[in-house]
Design a protein around this motif. Structure first.
Motif, PDB file in Angstrom:
ATOM      1  N   HIS A  81     -46.691  25.988  18.341  1.00 19.45           N
ATOM      2  CA  HIS A  81     -46.310  26.707  19.979  1.00 19.45           C
ATOM      3  C   HIS A  81     -46.904  25.547  21.240  1.00 19.45           C
ATOM      4  O   HIS A  81     -47.904  24.718  20.752  1.00 19.45           O
ATOM      5  CB  HIS A  81     -47.465  27.575  19.881  1.00 19.45           C
ATOM      6  N   ASP A  82     -46.143  25.993  22.169  1.00 17.11           N
ATOM      7  CA  ASP A  82     -46.605  24.611  23.350  1.00 17.11           C
ATOM      8  C   ASP A  82     -47.282  25.986  24.114  1.00 17.11           C
ATOM      9  O   ASP A  82     -46.451  26.305  24.821  1.00 17.11           O
ATOM     10  CB  ASP A  82     -45.081  24.889  23.905  1.00 17.11           C
ATOM     11  N   PRO A  83     -49.064  25.700  24.666  1.00 16.27           N
ATOM     12  CA  PRO A  83     -49.225  26.929  25.508  1.00 16.27           C
ATOM     13  C   PRO A  83     -49.176  26.363  26.701  1.00 16.27           C
ATOM     14  O   PRO A  83     -49.486  27.344  27.887  1.00 16.27           O
ATOM     15  CB  PRO A  83     -51.067  26.007  25.462  1.00 16.27           C
ATOM     16  N   ASP A  84     -48.752  24.770  27.268  1.00 16.65           N
ATOM     17  CA  ASP A  84     -47.775  25.433  28.523  1.00 16.65           C
ATOM     18  C   ASP A  84     -46.433  25.731  28.941  1.00 16.65           C
ATOM     19  O   ASP A  84     -46.653  26.625  30.096  1.00 16.65           O
ATOM     20  CB  ASP A  84     -48.060  23.287  29.055  1.00 16.65           C
ATOM     21  N   THR A  85     -46.043  25.545  28.232  1.00 18.96           N
ATOM     22  CA  THR A  85     -44.558  26.534  28.652  1.00 18.96           C
ATOM     23  C   THR A  85     -44.616  27.735  27.706  1.00 18.96           C
ATOM     24  O   THR A  85     -43.782  28.547  27.812  1.00 18.96           O
ATOM     25  CB  THR A  85     -43.557  25.354  28.102  1.00 18.96           C
ATOM     26  N   GLY A  86     -45.102  27.970  26.240  1.00 16.12           N
ATOM     27  CA  GLY A  86     -45.361  29.595  25.962  1.00 16.12           C
ATOM     28  C   GLY A  86     -44.312  29.307  25.069  1.00 16.12           C
ATOM     29  O   GLY A  86     -43.934  30.520  24.585  1.00 16.12           O
ATOM     30  N   GLN A  87     -43.808  27.978  24.447  1.00 19.33           N
ATOM     31  CA  GLN A  87     -43.090  28.254  23.872  1.00 19.33           C
ATOM     32  C   GLN A  87     -42.725  27.924  22.151  1.00 19.33           C
ATOM     33  O   GLN A  87     -44.219  27.703  21.955  1.00 19.33           O
ATOM     34  CB  GLN A  87     -41.815  26.339  23.840  1.00 19.33           C
ATOM     35  N   ILE A  88     -42.417  28.795  21.464  1.00 20.15           N
ATOM     36  CA  ILE A  88     -42.163  28.499  20.058  1.00 20.15           C
ATOM     37  C   ILE A  88     -41.284  28.246  19.248  1.00 20.15           C
ATOM     38  O   ILE A  88     -39.951  27.758  19.967  1.00 20.15           O
ATOM     39  CB  ILE A  88     -42.951  29.966  19.229  1.00 20.15           C
ATOM     40  N   HIS A  89     -41.266  27.806  17.769  1.00 17.00           N
ATOM     41  CA  HIS A  89     -39.970  28.069  16.936  1.00 17.00           C
ATOM     42  C   HIS A  89     -39.712  28.551  16.367  1.00 17.00           C
ATOM     43  O   HIS A  89     -40.332  29.109  15.352  1.00 17.00           O
ATOM     44  CB  HIS A  89     -40.070  25.853  16.271  1.00 17.00           C
ATOM     45  N   ALA A  90     -39.216  29.969  16.057  1.00 16.84           N
ATOM     46  CA  ALA A  90     -38.340  30.628  15.707  1.00 16.84           C
ATOM     47  C   ALA A  90     -37.982  30.854  13.830  1.00 16.84           C
ATOM     48  O   ALA A  90     -37.208  29.606  14.248  1.00 16.84           O
ATOM     49  CB  ALA A  90     -37.731  31.701  16.245  1.00 16.84           C
TER      50      ALA A  90
END
Length: 688
Positions: free
Chosen positions: A610-619
């Motif tokens: 999880h990237d807290p700066d962009t909010g992205q994850i890998h499903a």
């Protein structure tokens, strides 16, 4: 005086019927002039008067057949899958027009079968629009019309309480940040008016953010909201060793079992136990009136399994059926156009949107929405005390297009119009209502694990376990809730794969949350046991760049968090050194500890990067907008409530967990004098 009012009402109804008939006649004349295969005169020609009489008789016969024969046909076709029923609409409507011309006393009128479909569709739409426009000017007529469409005539004659009722509309997957952005950008004017974002009028509602548990998905959240318990729901899908079965929240048998467990744990039937209605949900909430509820879809007897009967009340009106069918095909075309544009534009990230997906999307965004909204409007006009409904449209589109995509934002505009319709119906209800809008979770964007690294989580687990890895990485089943609604409408069971051979690990995905279980070991394995059996597995997973952290049981520390570079932190020490959990924000530690205590937590719980700066994850599923674990907006849903109700966060603490949301809704029912009763073992919910 009462007799005069009755006669005035009858006269108004007759006037509206005559007007609709006249407009239908003119429509038939116009279509006869435009379509070469539609004729209202004999081959030798007729006078204008004779043609007009033929059109009037034909329109009258078509209207009469639509009113009398159509509901019977729909009732007979309830055993036909609801998805196919929408496709039969045009054929049935065209057949009625052919029959109307055949019984026309003038003896004139002829139309080709394919043209009859078009003529019947246009006439039904025009008649519905005319009737609705005339009725909306008369409050009593408008209310009777909505009652008729919602099939609540018998209920409307019963006495109704004068205290306010509570209606809760769940916008599935709409996160707090997505809602506020949509209001700011003018996509949801109804919600903006409630919040008074223009500063001109005072607000009527307040917006509150709340936080989900680790399992940020509809199965856990809705079970907690409706039944007050999320205990032992570690994910969207998980393997239970004691039963040798994969539990899937949107599988009817699993939903029924989860509801039974929650009722046994709380000792209560649910939020909707008294005079409640459950519409389009996974669970009943103890409601006496249920339609399109997944947990009752497994019942075999007709009186008990009426999960698809909710379609009858809506499709029994041919105009509704035609309008929804037209919108259904338009949505299919819209999805094909949008996916084609995304492919040619090289949009990234992107997932496949072919196969049956356009039909699944159209069902979720059109059919399910229209049927559920109509059912809620009927419940309001029937004066029910508590109503809970789920609209899954946004969640389904955001999974494949992204939570902030243009496609998903267009769905928000249509959902806002649905809220306006419900608000309008409440104005004609026999009692006042408090309208609450909420979501069960949000969605987090990001490239899929498979797309980013070229293999699935199952492939990585097999590699770490020393097992052969398939040459081509396979796809992971999607957990979108709309697929459950479609399969229930089709009358079919779930297609989830069964467990792997007992000698191999079972790897399941729930958004960006992965679960690994070893079925041949009857208990939850410890880290020490896993290391002894597969020494490379835990290091392989913990050090992979697409994985954020692991949770495993420990013989020494009860439970430990594993991260890259040999990070190993006992759960008891997370407050002092959160390690990899620090980037997942507040509440992550408590959520992980709570899940660790569940009886059916997997041997290895895997949360993605999880990237807290962009909010992205890998499903770990094939979704570029996903939810199910920790990381980003998926854990931040919203609660939009009227100012006339008490503040949701009474203690000043952040609203955390669906169980607390259940407590808030129960408190509001108490404030509105809504009764609450304990579970009655002899009580059988009745499906609508």
């Amino acid at each position: 005086m009462r007799g005069a009012l009755r006669w005035r009402r009858v006269a108004g109804q007759i006037g509206r019927s005559v007007t609709v008939w006249a407009v239908s006649t003119l429509t038939m004349l116009l279509l006869a002039g435009l379509l070469p295969d539609f004729r209202l005169q004999s081959p030798d020609g007729d006078s204008a008067t004779r043609i007009a009489v033929t059109a009037a008789c034909g329109a009258g016969a078509f209207g009469l057949l639509s009113a009398l024969v159509w509901p019977v046909l729909v009732r007979m076709l309830l055993l036909v899958p609801a998805l196919f029923l929408g496709l039969l609409v045009f054929f049935l409507n065209g057949s009625l027009l052919l029959l109307a011309l055949r019984v026309n006393p003038s003896g004139r009128g002829e139309v080709a079968p394919e043209t009859a479909v078009i003529v019947a569709a246009v006439m039904s739409a025009v008649a519905s629009a005319t009737g609705g426009a005339l009725a909306v000017r008369d409050d009593d007529a408008y209310r009777r019309r909505l009652l008729r469409l919602a099939d609540r005539r018998r209920r409307a004659t019963l006495p109704c309480a004068s205290t306010p009722g509570l209606v809760c509309v769940q916008l599935d997957g709409v996160g707090h940040d997505v809602l506020t952005a949509a209001v700011r950008d003018g996509l949801m004017p109804t919600v903006a008016r409630w919040l008074a974002t223009d500063g001109i009028i005072p607000p009527t509602h307040r917006l509150t953010a709340w936080r989900t548990d680790w399992s940020s998905q509809t199965g856990a959240s809705q079970l907690g909201i409706l039944h007050g318990s999320t205990f032992d729901v570690p994910a969207f899908r998980w393997y239970e060793k004691d039963r040798g079965e994969v539990m899937v929240c949107n599988r009817p048998t699993s939903a029924a079992e989860l509801q039974r467990r929650a009722m046994a744990r709380t000792g209560e039937a649910g939020l909707l136990a008294v005079d409640g209605a459950s519409r389009g949900n996974l669970f009943s909430g103890g409601a006496g009136e249920q339609a399109l509820v997944l947990s009752i879809a497994t019942r075999r007897r007709a009186r008990e399994n009426r999960s698809r009967a909710g379609y009858f009340a809506y499709f029994s009106d041919p105009a509704n059926a035609v309008r929804t069918a037209l919108s259904f095909f338009a949505e299919i075309g819209r999805e094909i156009g949008q996916s084609t544009r995304a492919r040619f534009a090289g949009q990234h990230p992107r997932v496949g949107r072919g196969g049956l997906y356009p039909f699944v999307r159209a069902f979720a965004t059109v059919v399910e929405r229209d049927v559920v909204v109509a059912a809620v409007m009927g419940d309001l006009l029937a004066g029910r005390t508590a109503v809970y409904a789920d609209l899954v449209a946004y969640d389904e589109v955001a999974h494949h297009s992204g939570p902030d995509s243009r496609d998903a934002r267009q769905v928000l505009k249509r959902l806002d119009r649905s809220l306006a319709l419900i608000e309008k119906a409440a104005e004609h209800a026999p009692r006042p209502y408090r309208l609450v809008v909420l979501s069960d979770h949000g969605q987090s964007p990001g490239e899929t694990f498979r797309s980013r690294y070229g293999l699935t989580l199952a492939d990585l687990v097999r590699a770490g376990s020393g097992l052969p890895v398939p040459r081509g990485a396979g796809r992971t089943p999607s957990g979108a809730e709309a697929r459950a609604a479609v399969r229930a409408a089709l009358g079919r069971g779930d297609l989830e794969p069964g467990p792997a051979p007992r000698s191999e690990p079972v790897v399941l995905a729930s958004g960006n949350l992965g679960l690994v279980s070893f079925p041949d070991v009857p208990h939850r394995m410890t880290k020490e046991e896993i290391d002894a059996r597969h020494p490379a597995l835990l290091p392989t997973l913990a050090n992979h760049p697409g994985i954020g952290f692991l949770l495993v049981r420990s013989a020494e520390h009860d439970g430990v968090i594993l991260g890259p570079c040999g990070t190993e932190i006992p759960l008891a020490e997370l407050d002092e050194r959160p390690g990899p959990l620090a980037r997942f924000g507040p509440g992550a530690i408590d959520a992980v500890r709570r899940t660790h205590a569940f009886p059916h937590t997997a041997d290895i719980m895997v949360n993605s990067w999880h990237d807290p700066d962009t909010g992205q994850i890998h499903a770990f599923e094939e979704q570029i907008g996903s939810h199910g674990g920790l990381g980003g907006a998926q854990s931040r849903p919203f609660l939009l409530s009227p100012l006339t109700l008490s503040v949701a966060e009474e203690d000043g603490e952040a609203l955390t967990g669906a169980e607390r949301v259940h407590g808030v809704l129960r408190r509001w029912l108490g404030e509105l004098n809504g009764p609450e009763v304990p579970l009655d073992a002899d009580r059988e919910p009745r499906a609508a």
